[in-house]
Scaffold this motif. Structure first.
Motif, PDB file in Angstrom:
ATOM      1  N   THR A 107      49.967 -33.679  48.616  1.00 51.46           N
ATOM      2  CA  THR A 107      51.195 -32.824  48.718  1.00 51.46           C
ATOM      3  C   THR A 107      52.309 -33.584  48.410  1.00 51.46           C
ATOM      4  N   ARG A 108      52.421 -34.586  48.577  1.00 57.64           N
ATOM      5  CA  ARG A 108      53.474 -35.751  48.324  1.00 57.64           C
ATOM      6  C   ARG A 108      53.858 -35.786  46.630  1.00 57.64           C
ATOM      7  N   ASP A 109      52.460 -35.976  46.091  1.00 56.39           N
ATOM      8  CA  ASP A 109      52.478 -36.228  44.714  1.00 56.39           C
ATOM      9  C   ASP A 109      52.972 -34.869  43.846  1.00 56.39           C
ATOM     10  N   LEU A 110      52.457 -33.664  44.617  1.00 54.96           N
ATOM     11  CA  LEU A 110      52.908 -32.448  44.092  1.00 54.96           C
ATOM     12  C   LEU A 110      54.506 -32.112  44.247  1.00 54.96           C
ATOM     13  N   LEU A 111      54.819 -32.521  45.502  1.00 54.34           N
ATOM     14  CA  LEU A 111      56.491 -32.361  45.739  1.00 54.34           C
ATOM     15  C   LEU A 111      57.378 -33.238  44.740  1.00 54.34           C
TER      16      LEU A 111
ATOM     17  N   PRO B  46      59.710 -30.390  56.148  1.00 56.41           N
ATOM     18  CA  PRO B  46      59.822 -29.008  55.655  1.00 56.41           C
ATOM     19  C   PRO B  46      60.519 -29.052  54.440  1.00 56.41           C
ATOM     20  N   THR B  47      60.297 -28.763  53.307  1.00 54.16           N
ATOM     21  CA  THR B  47      60.885 -28.713  52.147  1.00 54.16           C
ATOM     22  C   THR B  47      60.933 -27.637  51.272  1.00 54.16           C
ATOM     23  N   ILE B  48      62.158 -27.348  50.658  1.00 51.03           N
ATOM     24  CA  ILE B  48      62.419 -26.375  49.901  1.00 51.03           C
ATOM     25  C   ILE B  48      62.622 -26.803  48.306  1.00 51.03           C
ATOM     26  N   LEU B  49      61.867 -26.238  47.345  1.00 50.71           N
ATOM     27  CA  LEU B  49      62.070 -26.720  45.893  1.00 50.71           C
ATOM     28  C   LEU B  49      62.663 -25.880  45.119  1.00 50.71           C
ATOM     29  N   THR B  50      63.819 -25.980  44.474  1.00 53.23           N
ATOM     30  CA  THR B  50      64.270 -25.102  43.352  1.00 53.23           C
ATOM     31  C   THR B  50      63.978 -25.537  42.049  1.00 53.23           C
ATOM     32  N   ASN B  51      64.700 -24.889  40.887  1.00 56.22           N
ATOM     33  CA  ASN B  51      64.443 -25.056  39.412  1.00 56.22           C
ATOM     34  C   ASN B  51      62.715 -25.539  39.105  1.00 56.22           C
TER      35      ASN B  51
ATOM     36  N   ALA C 272      56.378 -18.793  58.705  1.00 54.15           N
ATOM     37  CA  ALA C 272      54.992 -18.835  58.125  1.00 54.15           C
ATOM     38  C   ALA C 272      54.771 -20.280  57.279  1.00 54.15           C
ATOM     39  N   ARG C 273      55.640 -20.585  56.384  1.00 54.63           N
ATOM     40  CA  ARG C 273      55.348 -21.597  55.384  1.00 54.63           C
ATOM     41  C   ARG C 273      55.173 -22.977  56.245  1.00 54.63           C
ATOM     42  N   PHE C 274      55.871 -23.257  57.239  1.00 55.06           N
ATOM     43  CA  PHE C 274      55.983 -24.482  57.908  1.00 55.06           C
ATOM     44  C   PHE C 274      55.233 -24.615  59.158  1.00 55.06           C
TER      45      PHE C 274
ATOM     46  N   VAL D  23      49.082 -25.144  47.706  1.00 58.19           N
ATOM     47  CA  VAL D  23      50.085 -26.027  48.319  1.00 58.19           C
ATOM     48  C   VAL D  23      49.559 -25.885  49.752  1.00 58.19           C
ATOM     49  N   SER D  24      48.862 -27.102  50.397  1.00 60.66           N
ATOM     50  CA  SER D  24      48.416 -27.094  51.704  1.00 60.66           C
ATOM     51  C   SER D  24      49.262 -27.885  52.566  1.00 60.66           C
ATOM     52  N   GLY D  25      50.739 -27.850  52.499  1.00 59.00           N
ATOM     53  CA  GLY D  25      51.687 -28.634  53.125  1.00 59.00           C
ATOM     54  C   GLY D  25      52.992 -27.940  53.247  1.00 59.00           C
ATOM     55  N   PRO D  26      53.825 -28.557  54.090  1.00 60.73           N
ATOM     56  CA  PRO D  26      55.193 -27.885  54.035  1.00 60.73           C
ATOM     57  C   PRO D  26      56.227 -28.013  52.917  1.00 60.73           C
ATOM     58  N   VAL D  27      55.762 -27.404  52.032  1.00 58.44           N
ATOM     59  CA  VAL D  27      56.399 -27.440  50.824  1.00 58.44           C
ATOM     60  C   VAL D  27      56.419 -25.890  49.919  1.00 58.44           C
TER      61      VAL D  27
END
Length: 501
Positions: A323-327, A348-353, A264-266, A365-369
């Motif tokens: 999206t890149r800047d938010l990432l 496709p990116t997963i962020l933790t912390n 769903a996210r990617f 977030v309108s992107g693959p993050v």
């Protein structure tokens, strides 16, 4: 204008009949407000002629829309490929088939929808609710799903008997140009007009005075549309983006959960209004979930998603940069994170912390993050969700029915789905729309028909009971009031035979 060209590679590979094609890439002139005035006047004159009132006309237009999607499947695949690098599979499954399902559902149910609904108001009268078309409506589609979210609402407008001006979003220019060329070849040229008005003039077009405005898109643009519509008292339906929460419980099938969230996210490179925007999970689950999501990314897109034919690209440089800047300003990259500006590619990116105050938690977030945040329990998750503005969608993954029930009842969202994602936004039997900051009104199936209709109350009364109704007329007498009060009380107990006699 349609022209004969060689069949697309996909059709040749599958041995299917050659698709009729249209030229892509030729510039279409933008439509300006003054041109929209003329189109609006033409559509309004046609509506007043009664052409759209007939069931046969509505069915013919819906069937023509189906033919357009079938005969030009390859064109839509090519246009969406150029706009979003959208894979053919995603184009057909998430863009074309949902619109076809909407049209087929409307065709199958139109006769029933058009029939007056009888209401038992009093035993002395015949009471009806009649669905009548609003008139000329303005449909503003979204760039993230430019076929489904433009033609889907159009199905409802046609079924309800309206004329329409349709405005595909300018960000997906090839798809907008394709619709601009195809629709006049299939739908009635006096009732339905495609306009290519840019975002900067939408408010001017809305102010022309439509009978309804249907908008799908960002909150910022939706706010402008709503304000413009308010100046002419035009009713609106707004389906707006939002931060869709996804809770992952300690008790869940983690492998299935990861697959469904990752898909769903990617999907469409994360450019979806209904996709999970962030995940809330227990710290004990987080590492295992991240690993499961990493495995899913590998299974879906291979070791290098940039080379995958199943992964899309950002729609334009502005969306890519945002999206890149938010990432880069949020959390820690656990999976992915690669960006290539020249291709508008974000892996496709997963962020933790991630914490609540991070930049990525302050905007859609309108992107693959996919950010992942930790909570200690379902109570903390519910409190976190309720601190935010009401989202368009809410997701919960758990094998514990009590947890699912609590999240569904104790949070507010446009739609709710347990143990899967996005599907509720594609089902014609379920109304789909926002609440609070994520919009107002809804669509799909019968709900779309009702959205583009006025439900007119009709009371059909004769004159033969004037010997009783005279009690309501002046000069007012206490005796008459006593009789009417008695009759009203009796009416409530006996399912109604007297309403002001």
């Amino acid at each position: 204008m349609s022209v004969k060209v060689k069949a697309c590679v996909a059709c040749q590979r599958n041995g299917r009949k050659t698709c009729r094609r249209t030229r892509l890439g030729e510039p279409c002139l933008k439509t300006f407000p003054l041109e929209c005035v003329e189109l609006l006047q033409r559509a309004r004159a046609t509506f007043r002629s009664g052409r759209t009132a007939q069931e046969a006309f509505r069915l013919a237009q819906l069937e023509a829309l189906l033919r357009m999607l079938g005969e030009h499947e390859c064109d839509f695949v090519e246009a969406l490929g150029r706009d979003l690098h959208m894979p053919r599979f995603e184009t057909i499954m998430s863009e074309l088939i949902p619109v076809k399902n909407e049209a087929l559902h409307a065709i199958a149910n139109l006769k029933k929808w058009m029939q007056p609904q009888h209401v038992q108001a009093t035993t002395l009268d015949e009471s009806l609710v009649v669905s009548e078309p609003l008139g000329v409506v303005f449909i503003i589609g979204a760039w993230c799903s430019p076929v489904q979210q433009t033609l889907g609402p159009l199905v409802g407008a046609i079924a309800a008997g309206n004329c329409a001006l349709i405005n595909p979003y300018e960000h997906t220019s090839h798809t907008a140009e394709l619709l601009h060329r195809l629709i006049p070849s299939y739908l009635d040229n006096e009732c339905y007009h495609v306009v290519l008005a840019g975002v900067n003039v939408l408010d001017e077009v809305v102010e022309l005075g439509f009978d309804h405005v249907f908008f799908i898109g960002s909150r910022a643009d939706g706010n402008r549309v709503a304000q413009a519509a308010a100046r002419t008292l035009t009713p609106v339906t707004l389906v707006l983006g939002g931060k869709n929460p996804c809770y992952v419980d300690l008790q869940c099938d983690l492998a299935v959960t990861a697959r469904r969230i990752a898909w769903a996210r990617f999907h469409n490179a994360g450019q979806s209004m209904a996709a999970p925007d962030y995940v809330l999970c227990h710290a004990d689950v987080r590492e295992r979930l991240v690993q499961a999501l990493k495995c899913c990314v590998m299974q879906f897109y291979g070791p290098d998603p940039q080379e995958s034919r199943s992964f899309g690209r950002m729609v334009n440089p502005e969306s890519f940069n945002r999206t890149r800047d938010l990432l880069w300003r949020s959390g820690k990259v656990a999976v992915g994170g690669q960006v290539i500006e020249a291709e508008k590619y974000i892996a496709p990116t997963i962020l933790t912390n991630v914490v609540e105050t991070d930049a990525i938690m302050q905007q859609d977030v309108s992107g693959p993050v996919l950010p992942i945040l930790s909570v200690d329990n379902v109570d903390e998750a519910i409190a976190f969700i309720n601190r935010q503005e009401k989202p368009l969608c809410m997701y919960a993954y758990s094998s514990d029915g009590t947890v699912i029930s609590r999240l569904m009842k104790e949070t507010s969202s446009g739609a709710f789905c347990s143990n899967d994602s996005v599907l509720q936004s594609m089902m014609v039997a379920l109304p789909f729309g926002g609440v609070g900051a994520s919009g107002m009104g809804s669509h799909h199936g019968r709900t779309s028909f009702d959205t583009f209709s006025h439900r007119k109350s009709c009371l059909l009364r004769g004159t033969r009971f004037e010997c009783v109704t005279y009690l309501r007329y002046p000069p007012y007498e206490d005796r008459n009031l006593s009789l009417m009060t008695w009759a009203s009380a009796l009416s409530v107990r006996t399912q109604g035979w007297c309403q002001l006699l």
